[in-house]
Design a protein around this motif. Structure first.
Motif, PDB file in Angstrom:
ATOM      1  N   SER A   1      34.707  -0.372 -37.347  1.00 21.83           N
ATOM      2  CA  SER A   1      35.855   0.378 -38.633  1.00 21.83           C
ATOM      3  C   SER A   1      36.044   1.673 -38.131  1.00 21.83           C
ATOM      4  N   ILE A   2      35.009   1.791 -37.918  1.00 24.93           N
ATOM      5  CA  ILE A   2      34.742   3.652 -36.728  1.00 24.93           C
ATOM      6  C   ILE A   2      34.818   3.591 -35.705  1.00 24.93           C
ATOM      7  N   MET A   3      34.457   3.065 -34.582  1.00 27.35           N
ATOM      8  CA  MET A   3      35.216   2.909 -32.911  1.00 27.35           C
ATOM      9  C   MET A   3      37.168   3.078 -33.250  1.00 27.35           C
ATOM     10  N   LYS A   4      37.059   2.119 -33.892  1.00 24.63           N
ATOM     11  CA  LYS A   4      39.231   1.261 -34.772  1.00 24.63           C
ATOM     12  C   LYS A   4      39.567   3.163 -34.836  1.00 24.63           C
ATOM     13  N   LYS A   5      39.099   4.021 -35.742  1.00 24.54           N
ATOM     14  CA  LYS A   5      39.541   4.843 -36.521  1.00 24.54           C
ATOM     15  C   LYS A   5      39.500   5.639 -34.816  1.00 24.54           C
ATOM     16  N   ALA A   6      37.861   5.913 -34.464  1.00 25.01           N
ATOM     17  CA  ALA A   6      37.874   6.956 -33.345  1.00 25.01           C
ATOM     18  C   ALA A   6      39.083   6.253 -31.937  1.00 25.01           C
ATOM     19  N   ILE A   7      39.285   5.314 -31.365  1.00 18.42           N
ATOM     20  CA  ILE A   7      39.727   4.613 -31.018  1.00 18.42           C
ATOM     21  C   ILE A   7      41.361   5.661 -31.227  1.00 18.42           C
ATOM     22  N   ILE A   8      42.140   5.110 -32.442  1.00 14.27           N
ATOM     23  CA  ILE A   8      43.234   5.549 -32.481  1.00 14.27           C
ATOM     24  C   ILE A   8      43.008   6.953 -32.082  1.00 14.27           C
ATOM     25  N   GLU A   9      42.201   8.049 -32.594  1.00 17.47           N
ATOM     26  CA  GLU A   9      42.016   9.511 -33.280  1.00 17.47           C
ATOM     27  C   GLU A   9      42.616   9.400 -32.049  1.00 17.47           C
ATOM     28  N   THR A  10      41.984   8.911 -30.390  1.00 18.24           N
ATOM     29  CA  THR A  10      41.854   9.882 -29.169  1.00 18.24           C
ATOM     30  C   THR A  10      43.002   9.007 -28.515  1.00 18.24           C
ATOM     31  N   ILE A  11      43.010   7.804 -28.320  1.00 22.24           N
ATOM     32  CA  ILE A  11      44.478   7.698 -27.469  1.00 22.24           C
ATOM     33  C   ILE A  11      44.946   7.020 -28.359  1.00 22.24           C
ATOM     34  N   GLY A  12      45.316   6.987 -29.003  1.00 21.30           N
ATOM     35  CA  GLY A  12      46.042   6.887 -29.912  1.00 21.30           C
ATOM     36  C   GLY A  12      46.473   5.204 -30.424  1.00 21.30           C
ATOM     37  N   GLU A  13      47.261   5.019 -31.579  1.00 21.36           N
ATOM     38  CA  GLU A  13      47.652   3.869 -32.147  1.00 21.36           C
ATOM     39  C   GLU A  13      47.756   2.492 -31.693  1.00 21.36           C
ATOM     40  N   SER A  14      49.179   2.877 -30.985  1.00 18.79           N
ATOM     41  CA  SER A  14      49.770   2.371 -29.321  1.00 18.79           C
ATOM     42  C   SER A  14      48.438   1.176 -28.706  1.00 18.79           C
ATOM     43  N   ASN A  15      47.643   2.190 -28.662  1.00 20.16           N
ATOM     44  CA  ASN A  15      46.530   2.226 -27.050  1.00 20.16           C
ATOM     45  C   ASN A  15      45.085   0.799 -28.374  1.00 20.16           C
ATOM     46  N   MET A  16      45.240   0.687 -28.802  1.00 22.58           N
ATOM     47  CA  MET A  16      44.831  -0.240 -30.254  1.00 22.58           C
ATOM     48  C   MET A  16      44.547  -1.212 -29.329  1.00 22.58           C
ATOM     49  N   LYS A  17      43.277  -2.499 -29.196  1.00 22.41           N
ATOM     50  CA  LYS A  17      43.937  -3.836 -28.979  1.00 22.41           C
ATOM     51  C   LYS A  17      42.531  -4.551 -29.406  1.00 22.41           C
ATOM     52  N   PRO A  18      43.961  -5.903 -30.288  1.00 17.11           N
ATOM     53  CA  PRO A  18      42.608  -6.289 -30.790  1.00 17.11           C
ATOM     54  C   PRO A  18      41.158  -6.833 -30.390  1.00 17.11           C
ATOM     55  N   SER A  19      39.977  -7.444 -30.768  1.00 21.28           N
ATOM     56  CA  SER A  19      38.742  -7.557 -30.495  1.00 21.28           C
ATOM     57  C   SER A  19      39.029  -8.739 -29.969  1.00 21.28           C
ATOM     58  N   ILE A  20      38.015  -9.047 -29.208  1.00 20.64           N
ATOM     59  CA  ILE A  20      37.825 -10.468 -28.568  1.00 20.64           C
ATOM     60  C   ILE A  20      36.768 -10.952 -28.547  1.00 20.64           C
ATOM     61  N   LEU A  21      36.352 -12.009 -28.791  1.00 18.53           N
ATOM     62  CA  LEU A  21      35.604 -12.550 -28.591  1.00 18.53           C
ATOM     63  C   LEU A  21      35.495 -13.547 -27.712  1.00 18.53           C
ATOM     64  N   THR A  22      34.205 -12.925 -26.825  1.00 16.30           N
ATOM     65  CA  THR A  22      32.980 -12.850 -25.378  1.00 16.30           C
ATOM     66  C   THR A  22      32.667 -13.771 -25.407  1.00 16.30           C
ATOM     67  N   PRO A  23      32.318 -15.691 -24.053  1.00 11.88           N
ATOM     68  CA  PRO A  23      30.816 -15.888 -24.628  1.00 11.88           C
ATOM     69  C   PRO A  23      29.453 -15.158 -23.976  1.00 11.88           C
ATOM     70  N   GLY A  24      30.075 -13.663 -23.696  1.00 11.07           N
ATOM     71  CA  GLY A  24      29.276 -13.120 -22.921  1.00 11.07           C
ATOM     72  C   GLY A  24      27.958 -12.333 -23.838  1.00 11.07           C
ATOM     73  N   GLY A  25      26.543 -11.598 -23.291  1.00  4.52           N
ATOM     74  CA  GLY A  25      25.940 -11.325 -23.960  1.00  4.52           C
ATOM     75  C   GLY A  25      25.303  -9.763 -22.999  1.00  4.52           C
ATOM     76  N   ASP A  26      24.215  -8.972 -23.919  1.00 13.10           N
ATOM     77  CA  ASP A  26      24.091  -7.931 -23.513  1.00 13.10           C
ATOM     78  C   ASP A  26      22.691  -7.394 -23.942  1.00 13.10           C
ATOM     79  N   ASP A  27      21.903  -6.560 -22.811  1.00 11.70           N
ATOM     80  CA  ASP A  27      20.645  -6.855 -23.453  1.00 11.70           C
ATOM     81  C   ASP A  27      21.225  -5.413 -25.202  1.00 11.70           C
ATOM     82  N   PHE A  28      21.517  -4.552 -25.056  1.00 12.22           N
ATOM     83  CA  PHE A  28      22.274  -3.542 -25.736  1.00 12.22           C
ATOM     84  C   PHE A  28      21.753  -4.199 -26.997  1.00 12.22           C
ATOM     85  N   HIS A  29      22.323  -5.448 -26.991  1.00 12.52           N
ATOM     86  CA  HIS A  29      22.620  -6.081 -28.917  1.00 12.52           C
ATOM     87  C   HIS A  29      21.359  -6.423 -28.913  1.00 12.52           C
ATOM     88  N   PHE A  30      20.594  -5.736 -27.960  1.00 14.70           N
ATOM     89  CA  PHE A  30      18.901  -5.953 -28.909  1.00 14.70           C
ATOM     90  C   PHE A  30      18.168  -5.465 -29.852  1.00 14.70           C
TER      91      PHE A  30
END
Length: 132
Positions: free
Chosen positions: A51-80
């Motif tokens: 929710s915080i990230m969505k609000k930051a995106i909309i405030e920074t580049i506008g709601e028209s640039n806010m795209k829906p979330s996606i699910l990916t099969p990938g992972g990332d070491d930051f997720h630890f």
């Protein structure tokens, strides 16, 4: 037909590691056992962080640039981070920066101006997170 390792750097690394480990083990008269765990976790979804990230995106580049979330099969070491510290609220930010041919590819290119947009989005997310 070239050396197998030229197309598969993993094999070169494995051969070099094996050589050095064997050399060190022989030098000191010890047994060294190598183990390999290949685990890169998927994201732990957090509604507050999203929710915080969505609000930051909309405030920074506008709601028209806010795209829906996606699910990916990938992972990332930051997720630890959120796995090791479950109270940590985390999310990912996708910039859409024309990345080619793929993330971490040695010839990777991207629209570097998108990185500045990402910095501004993260700045807004920090302001919203800490109520600054």
């Amino acid at each position: 037909m070239g050396f197998l390792g030229a197309k598969h750097p993993y094999f070169i690394v494995r051969i070099v590691k094996t050589f050095y480990i064997t050399t060190i083990a022989n030098l000191y008269g010890v047994t060294i056992e190598l183990t390999h765990e290949d685990y890169v976790p998927a994201a732990v979804l957090n509604d507050t962080a999203i929710s915080i990230m969505k609000k930051a995106i909309i405030e920074t580049i506008g709601e028209s640039n806010m795209k829906p979330s996606i699910l990916t099969p990938g992972g990332d070491d930051f997720h630890f981070y959120s796995i090791k510290k479950p109270t940590l609220k985390a999310t990912m930010l996708g910039l859409g920066c024309d990345l080619r041919p793929g993330l971490h590819h040695p010839l990777m290119t991207l629209n570097e101006e998108a990185l500045l947009i990402g910095v501004n989005i993260l700045f807004q997310a920090i302001i919203k997170t800490y109520g600054l």
